[in-house]
Design a protein around this motif. Sequence first.
Motif, short mmCIF file in Angstrom:
data_model
loop_
_atom_site.label_atom_id
_atom_site.label_comp_id
_atom_site.label_asym_id
_atom_site.label_seq_id
_atom_site.Cartn_x
_atom_site.Cartn_y
_atom_site.Cartn_z
N ARG A 1 0.90 -0.72 0.18
CA ARG A 1 0.21 -0.02 0.36
C ARG A 1 0.76 1.30 -0.03
NH1 ARG A 1 -3.52 -0.66 4.36
NH2 ARG A 1 -2.27 -0.49 5.25
N ASP A 2 1.71 1.41 0.69
CA ASP A 2 2.82 2.02 0.37
C ASP A 2 3.34 3.04 -0.81
OD1 ASP A 2 2.37 3.01 3.31
OD2 ASP A 2 3.97 1.88 3.96
N ILE A 3 3.75 1.26 -0.74
CA ILE A 3 4.18 1.72 -2.78
C ILE A 3 3.67 2.15 -3.57
CG2 ILE A 3 5.52 0.66 -4.93
CD1 ILE A 3 6.91 -1.77 -1.95
N GLU A 4 2.29 1.72 -3.61
CA GLU A 4 1.48 3.09 -4.16
C GLU A 4 0.99 4.18 -4.19
OE1 GLU A 4 -0.18 1.45 -6.99
OE2 GLU A 4 1.83 0.01 -6.56
N ALA A 5 1.39 4.40 -2.92
CA ALA A 5 1.70 5.49 -2.48
C ALA A 5 2.55 6.53 -2.86
CB ALA A 5 1.28 5.92 -0.76
N LEU A 6 3.96 6.12 -2.50
CA LEU A 6 5.18 6.16 -3.32
C LEU A 6 4.66 6.73 -4.61
CD1 LEU A 6 7.68 5.29 -0.94
CD2 LEU A 6 6.16 7.37 -0.71
N LYS A 7 4.33 5.29 -5.63
CA LYS A 7 4.02 5.88 -6.95
C LYS A 7 2.84 6.74 -7.01
CE LYS A 7 4.55 0.80 -8.85
NZ LYS A 7 4.42 0.08 -8.88
N ALA A 8 2.05 7.19 -6.37
CA ALA A 8 1.58 8.36 -6.92
C ALA A 8 1.21 9.42 -6.40
CB ALA A 8 0.04 8.31 -5.75
N GLN A 9 2.28 10.12 -5.51
CA GLN A 9 3.22 10.90 -5.74
C GLN A 9 4.10 11.25 -6.48
OE1 GLN A 9 3.62 12.39 -1.10
NE2 GLN A 9 2.15 10.93 -0.58
N GLY A 10 4.50 10.42 -7.14
CA GLY A 10 6.10 10.31 -8.75
C GLY A 10 7.25 10.08 -8.03
N ALA A 11 7.09 8.81 -6.58
CA ALA A 11 8.25 8.48 -6.80
C ALA A 11 8.54 6.86 -8.16
CB ALA A 11 8.12 7.14 -5.55
N ALA A 12 9.45 7.31 -8.55
CA ALA A 12 9.83 6.23 -9.76
C ALA A 12 10.04 4.83 -9.79
CB ALA A 12 10.62 6.88 -10.93
N ILE A 13 9.19 3.91 -9.09
CA ILE A 13 8.97 2.41 -8.17
C ILE A 13 8.67 1.29 -9.78
CG2 ILE A 13 8.68 1.08 -6.11
CD1 ILE A 13 8.55 3.08 -4.19
N ASP A 14 9.75 0.90 -9.91
CA ASP A 14 9.77 -0.08 -10.49
C ASP A 14 9.93 -1.95 -10.06
OD1 ASP A 14 10.00 1.41 -12.84
OD2 ASP A 14 12.29 0.55 -13.52
N VAL B 1 12.62 -1.78 -6.75
CA VAL B 1 13.78 -0.86 -6.43
C VAL B 1 13.38 1.44 -6.99
CG1 VAL B 1 14.47 -1.08 -9.39
CG2 VAL B 1 15.71 -0.59 -7.21
N LEU B 2 14.20 1.58 -6.24
CA LEU B 2 13.84 2.71 -6.90
C LEU B 2 14.88 4.10 -7.54
CD1 LEU B 2 11.88 5.64 -5.27
CD2 LEU B 2 13.80 6.04 -3.99
N LYS B 3 14.24 4.68 -8.63
CA LYS B 3 15.12 4.79 -9.38
C LYS B 3 15.43 6.23 -9.10
CE LYS B 3 12.83 3.82 -14.16
NZ LYS B 3 12.63 3.88 -15.27
N PRO B 4 16.28 6.46 -9.03
CA PRO B 4 17.42 8.01 -7.96
C PRO B 4 16.94 9.58 -8.48
CG PRO B 4 18.36 7.39 -9.69
CD PRO B 4 17.46 6.26 -9.65
N GLY B 5 17.00 9.97 -7.70
CA GLY B 5 15.94 11.46 -7.58
C GLY B 5 14.42 11.63 -7.07
#
Length: 247
Positions: free
Chosen positions: A39-52, A60-64
């Motif tokens: 659930r938290d991974i999906e929340a981070l993705k919604a805020q723009g985190a590039a998580i593959d 894995v989290l892309k940098p930046g």
Amino acid sequence: MSRAARLLDLLQVFRRYRHPVSGAALAEELGVSLRTIYRDIEALKAQGAAIDGEAGVGFVLKPGFMLPPLMFSEDEIEALVLGSRWVAERADQPLGAAARNALVKIGAVLPPDLRAGLDDSTLLVAGGSPLAAGESELPRIRDAIRRQRKLTIAYADVNGASSERVIWPIALAFFDRARVIVAWCELRNDFRHFRADRVIRLEVETNTYPHRRATLMKQWQAKEGIALRSRQEKEQSMLTRIDSIKQ
């Protein structure tokens, strides 16, 4: 723990991994359920985190990516304050000013309740030894390290005997009693440690040294066994050898 703090912790864990990490490993490290991690991974993705990645494979989290607003725990804020105060007392004036400026910039983007911790920290740093005359060159030495430039120095040992060397500076160690240049010495064809307060004259050369600084650092650390000693042992060992070995 608040959800925002948990998301920040998850980001910090992600940044320690260069390769995909399983959801189960993340859940175990953070002490939450696997369902909460997804659930938290999906929340981070919604805020723009590039998580593959995906469940069963790893993530894995892309940098930046930085979670806005900039957030720190109370311990992290005190660490920043204590570190900046130590630098202001022990380093040269430009580096001390940079530490104070960095805190101001961090404070400008912190939430109000956390910003107060920058000024209210009760961790104090005792005054350090004043910089000696030769240590006024510390900013130039730091610049030479960054640019991987050779230095030509006139140096006086513990007995006052002077010599001229060409060195490849790779690090600058700030101890309570001294500031030490870690360098490869062309005269000795080996690593040497030079107290900055014993540098009589210094010139920054236009040419760079032939090896990467990161490679030289690894060689020096392997030789010194730096990772195996405590801070106090490293300081005492380094300063003792500076005074005892032939430079």
